[in-house]
Design a protein around this motif. Sequence first.
Motif, PDB file in Angstrom:
ATOM      1  N   VAL A 113      45.883  49.375  42.486  1.00 57.63           N
ATOM      2  CA  VAL A 113      46.800  49.511  41.349  1.00 57.63           C
ATOM      3  C   VAL A 113      48.132  48.843  41.677  1.00 57.63           C
ATOM      4  O   VAL A 113      48.724  48.157  40.836  1.00 57.63           O
ATOM      5  CB  VAL A 113      47.026  51.002  40.999  1.00 57.63           C
ATOM      6  N   TYR A 114      48.581  49.038  42.898  1.00 56.85           N
ATOM      7  CA  TYR A 114      49.844  48.442  43.346  1.00 56.85           C
ATOM      8  C   TYR A 114      49.789  46.917  43.248  1.00 56.85           C
ATOM      9  O   TYR A 114      50.712  46.280  42.714  1.00 56.85           O
ATOM     10  CB  TYR A 114      50.119  48.880  44.788  1.00 56.85           C
ATOM     11  N   LYS A 115      48.704  46.322  43.741  1.00 54.13           N
ATOM     12  CA  LYS A 115      48.555  44.864  43.711  1.00 54.13           C
ATOM     13  C   LYS A 115      48.482  44.338  42.273  1.00 54.13           C
ATOM     14  O   LYS A 115      49.033  43.285  41.951  1.00 54.13           O
ATOM     15  CB  LYS A 115      47.306  44.463  44.494  1.00 54.13           C
ATOM     16  N   GLY A 120      52.724  41.518  37.770  1.00 56.58           N
ATOM     17  CA  GLY A 120      53.672  41.529  36.661  1.00 56.58           C
ATOM     18  C   GLY A 120      55.065  41.064  37.023  1.00 56.58           C
ATOM     19  O   GLY A 120      55.886  40.768  36.145  1.00 56.58           O
ATOM     20  N   LEU A 121      55.346  40.961  38.333  1.00 58.47           N
ATOM     21  CA  LEU A 121      56.678  40.539  38.779  1.00 58.47           C
ATOM     22  C   LEU A 121      56.884  39.023  38.670  1.00 58.47           C
ATOM     23  O   LEU A 121      58.007  38.543  38.826  1.00 58.47           O
ATOM     24  CB  LEU A 121      56.921  40.977  40.229  1.00 58.47           C
ATOM     25  N   LYS A 122      55.818  38.285  38.402  1.00 58.03           N
ATOM     26  CA  LYS A 122      55.927  36.829  38.344  1.00 58.03           C
ATOM     27  C   LYS A 122      56.891  36.362  37.251  1.00 58.03           C
ATOM     28  O   LYS A 122      57.401  35.241  37.304  1.00 58.03           O
ATOM     29  CB  LYS A 122      54.545  36.211  38.112  1.00 58.03           C
ATOM     30  N   ASN A 123      57.151  37.222  36.286  1.00 57.13           N
ATOM     31  CA  ASN A 123      58.048  36.854  35.182  1.00 57.13           C
ATOM     32  C   ASN A 123      59.519  37.160  35.463  1.00 57.13           C
ATOM     33  O   ASN A 123      60.359  37.008  34.586  1.00 57.13           O
ATOM     34  CB  ASN A 123      57.622  37.598  33.904  1.00 57.13           C
ATOM     35  N   PHE A 124      59.828  37.578  36.701  1.00 55.68           N
ATOM     36  CA  PHE A 124      61.201  38.010  36.991  1.00 55.68           C
ATOM     37  C   PHE A 124      61.863  37.199  38.103  1.00 55.68           C
ATOM     38  O   PHE A 124      62.678  37.708  38.868  1.00 55.68           O
ATOM     39  CB  PHE A 124      61.206  39.506  37.340  1.00 55.68           C
ATOM     40  N   ASN A 125      61.537  35.923  38.179  1.00 56.76           N
ATOM     41  CA  ASN A 125      62.207  34.987  39.100  1.00 56.76           C
ATOM     42  C   ASN A 125      62.233  35.474  40.548  1.00 56.76           C
ATOM     43  O   ASN A 125      63.277  35.503  41.190  1.00 56.76           O
ATOM     44  CB  ASN A 125      63.647  34.725  38.628  1.00 56.76           C
ATOM     45  N   ILE A 126      61.070  35.866  41.048  1.00 58.84           N
ATOM     46  CA  ILE A 126      60.948  36.254  42.448  1.00 58.84           C
ATOM     47  C   ILE A 126      60.744  34.994  43.275  1.00 58.84           C
ATOM     48  O   ILE A 126      59.856  34.189  42.993  1.00 58.84           O
ATOM     49  CB  ILE A 126      59.766  37.218  42.655  1.00 58.84           C
ATOM     50  N   ASN A 127      61.565  34.815  44.307  1.00 63.93           N
ATOM     51  CA  ASN A 127      61.538  33.574  45.088  1.00 63.93           C
ATOM     52  C   ASN A 127      60.654  33.645  46.330  1.00 63.93           C
ATOM     53  O   ASN A 127      60.903  32.943  47.302  1.00 63.93           O
ATOM     54  CB  ASN A 127      62.965  33.190  45.496  1.00 63.93           C
ATOM     55  N   LYS A 128      59.657  34.465  46.311  1.00 66.61           N
ATOM     56  CA  LYS A 128      58.745  34.545  47.450  1.00 66.61           C
ATOM     57  C   LYS A 128      57.365  34.917  46.922  1.00 66.61           C
ATOM     58  O   LYS A 128      57.237  35.435  45.798  1.00 66.61           O
ATOM     59  CB  LYS A 128      59.238  35.566  48.480  1.00 66.61           C
ATOM     60  N   PRO A 129      56.303  34.669  47.695  1.00 71.04           N
ATOM     61  CA  PRO A 129      54.959  35.018  47.245  1.00 71.04           C
ATOM     62  C   PRO A 129      54.856  36.505  46.897  1.00 71.04           C
ATOM     63  O   PRO A 129      55.402  37.350  47.619  1.00 71.04           O
ATOM     64  CB  PRO A 129      54.086  34.677  48.462  1.00 71.04           C
ATOM     65  N   ILE A 130      54.175  36.798  45.823  1.00 69.39           N
ATOM     66  CA  ILE A 130      54.041  38.178  45.369  1.00 69.39           C
ATOM     67  C   ILE A 130      53.461  39.070  46.468  1.00 69.39           C
ATOM     68  O   ILE A 130      53.866  40.216  46.642  1.00 69.39           O
ATOM     69  CB  ILE A 130      53.152  38.250  44.103  1.00 69.39           C
ATOM     70  N   SER A 131      52.515  38.514  47.230  1.00 68.91           N
ATOM     71  CA  SER A 131      51.866  39.301  48.290  1.00 68.91           C
ATOM     72  C   SER A 131      52.827  39.684  49.412  1.00 68.91           C
ATOM     73  O   SER A 131      52.527  40.564  50.217  1.00 68.91           O
ATOM     74  CB  SER A 131      50.688  38.516  48.879  1.00 68.91           C
ATOM     75  N   SER A 132      53.989  39.015  49.464  1.00 70.17           N
ATOM     76  CA  SER A 132      54.953  39.288  50.537  1.00 70.17           C
ATOM     77  C   SER A 132      56.088  40.218  50.100  1.00 70.17           C
ATOM     78  O   SER A 132      57.010  40.475  50.867  1.00 70.17           O
ATOM     79  CB  SER A 132      55.562  37.969  51.039  1.00 70.17           C
ATOM     80  N   ILE A 133      56.026  40.706  48.874  1.00 69.30           N
ATOM     81  CA  ILE A 133      57.085  41.571  48.355  1.00 69.30           C
ATOM     82  C   ILE A 133      57.152  42.869  49.166  1.00 69.30           C
ATOM     83  O   ILE A 133      56.134  43.519  49.412  1.00 69.30           O
ATOM     84  CB  ILE A 133      56.840  41.920  46.867  1.00 69.30           C
ATOM     85  N   THR A 134      58.359  43.254  49.582  1.00 72.64           N
ATOM     86  CA  THR A 134      58.556  44.475  50.350  1.00 72.64           C
ATOM     87  C   THR A 134      59.290  45.523  49.510  1.00 72.64           C
ATOM     88  O   THR A 134      59.766  45.239  48.411  1.00 72.64           O
ATOM     89  CB  THR A 134      59.380  44.201  51.616  1.00 72.64           C
ATOM     90  N   LYS A 135      59.418  46.698  50.066  1.00 71.45           N
ATOM     91  CA  LYS A 135      60.165  47.770  49.396  1.00 71.45           C
ATOM     92  C   LYS A 135      61.617  47.353  49.183  1.00 71.45           C
ATOM     93  O   LYS A 135      62.209  47.635  48.138  1.00 71.45           O
ATOM     94  CB  LYS A 135      60.096  49.050  50.229  1.00 71.45           C
ATOM     95  N   VAL A 136      62.187  46.662  50.169  1.00 73.17           N
ATOM     96  CA  VAL A 136      63.571  46.194  50.044  1.00 73.17           C
ATOM     97  C   VAL A 136      63.702  45.222  48.872  1.00 73.17           C
ATOM     98  O   VAL A 136      64.663  45.288  48.090  1.00 73.17           O
ATOM     99  CB  VAL A 136      64.037  45.519  51.355  1.00 73.17           C
ATOM    100  N   ASP A 137      62.733  44.320  48.735  1.00 69.84           N
ATOM    101  CA  ASP A 137      62.733  43.373  47.617  1.00 69.84           C
ATOM    102  C   ASP A 137      62.696  44.115  46.280  1.00 69.84           C
ATOM    103  O   ASP A 137      63.390  43.751  45.325  1.00 69.84           O
ATOM    104  CB  ASP A 137      61.523  42.430  47.703  1.00 69.84           C
ATOM    105  N   LEU A 138      61.884  45.153  46.219  1.00 65.14           N
ATOM    106  CA  LEU A 138      61.763  45.934  44.981  1.00 65.14           C
ATOM    107  C   LEU A 138      63.083  46.633  44.641  1.00 65.14           C
ATOM    108  O   LEU A 138      63.502  46.660  43.484  1.00 65.14           O
ATOM    109  CB  LEU A 138      60.644  46.968  45.116  1.00 65.14           C
ATOM    110  N   LEU A 139      63.726  47.175  45.650  1.00 64.60           N
ATOM    111  CA  LEU A 139      64.998  47.867  45.421  1.00 64.60           C
ATOM    112  C   LEU A 139      66.079  46.892  44.959  1.00 64.60           C
ATOM    113  O   LEU A 139      66.888  47.211  44.076  1.00 64.60           O
ATOM    114  CB  LEU A 139      65.441  48.590  46.695  1.00 64.60           C
ATOM    115  N   LEU A 140      66.081  45.690  45.530  1.00 63.02           N
ATOM    116  CA  LEU A 140      67.053  44.672  45.123  1.00 63.02           C
ATOM    117  C   LEU A 140      66.794  44.220  43.691  1.00 63.02           C
ATOM    118  O   LEU A 140      67.729  44.032  42.893  1.00 63.02           O
ATOM    119  CB  LEU A 140      66.997  43.477  46.079  1.00 63.02           C
TER     120      LEU A 140
END
Length: 391
Positions: A113-115, A120-140
Amino acid sequence: KEDLENNRISLKNFSLLTIDEAHRSREKFANTIVAKNYIEFNKKGKILALTASPGSTKAKIEEICNNLNIEAVEIRTDKDEDIIEFIQKKEIEYITLELPEKLKFIHQLIKDVYKERLEGLKNFNINKPISSITKVDLLLLQKRLQQGAKSHSTFYGISLVAQLLKLNFAMELVETQGLSSLNDFLNKLSVEETKAAQAIMKNPNIIKAKDLCRQFLEESIDHPKMEKLKEIIKETINTKKDSRIIIFTTYRNTVENILKALNSINITSIKLVGQKEGLTQKKQIESIKDFNSGKYNCLVTTSIGEEGLHIGEADAAVFYDHTSSTRKIQRSGRVGRLKPGKITFMITKGTRDAAYYWKSKKDETRMKGILYKMKEAPLNELRKQKNLAEF
């Protein structure tokens, strides 16, 4: 701090200000405010700041030094010749455990479910691979969305990040705490009225995970840490009946689960948690007093038991889970002050449990290296005033 703000005391006539637990001297903490007042009204005053864990980066350490007007750094470890004779032996034991297949299955249900939500984060200008997203990235990202212009997309993003953080936490509970903690968390989500919680609890995978969690608990299946902990405590007390043991864990509900497990085998145990976690100051003092007097063999505590409070020296400490290098050092300091002691690390292989442990160890090593370099090169040799920080 309040005495200074209400003009009940003046620091003008003091020649030395000693600050313990100096790692708390950040931003507008009391240490920082008191030090600035002292420096302002007492230009010739000296400051001695002490801490076992100033921080794992040079920036964090320099922040403390700047806030306290520190110019020179000293560091001592158990390897330094001038203090070796005063160091008590600490026996270190590492208990490595395998996450059972049934817990891995529940973990995978949540992870799927998490993956899916991560996509869905691809639409929010994330500058790193989705698979590499960390908790810190989510909080930011959460902070950025909350501060940005409000729109349908923004509200969707905020809810999506909230779901990801909750799912991430659920996975962490399975890996490091166990099914009892996961069950408590899912029950809490079930009654939450937020869109994020409702979206999670409607998902078929989460419904299945919740049902399996309850089923396995009824079958007395949980994280192997709990059974191993009971073994460790029984063995310690059988060796020495009046042993005093501190068990550290991160979450309050794990404290309650550990207490329940130890009481089930007649181990005298008491909890110590913060006031925000439901324990009044009076009750905290009573808990510490009863543990120090030997009324209880075990003190089960969250981060409040790591520093500051007058907890007597323990014979042993058990790290049920792992956190930052600062807290690892503070926890370890509860053992081996005046007499030899033992520290047991419980680590679940292949999980963030192990990752947190190794990161804290790496950060501690880096911190010591930075401090030794800072000791060799004083922060500001041009200043005449010689304040001293000792770590």
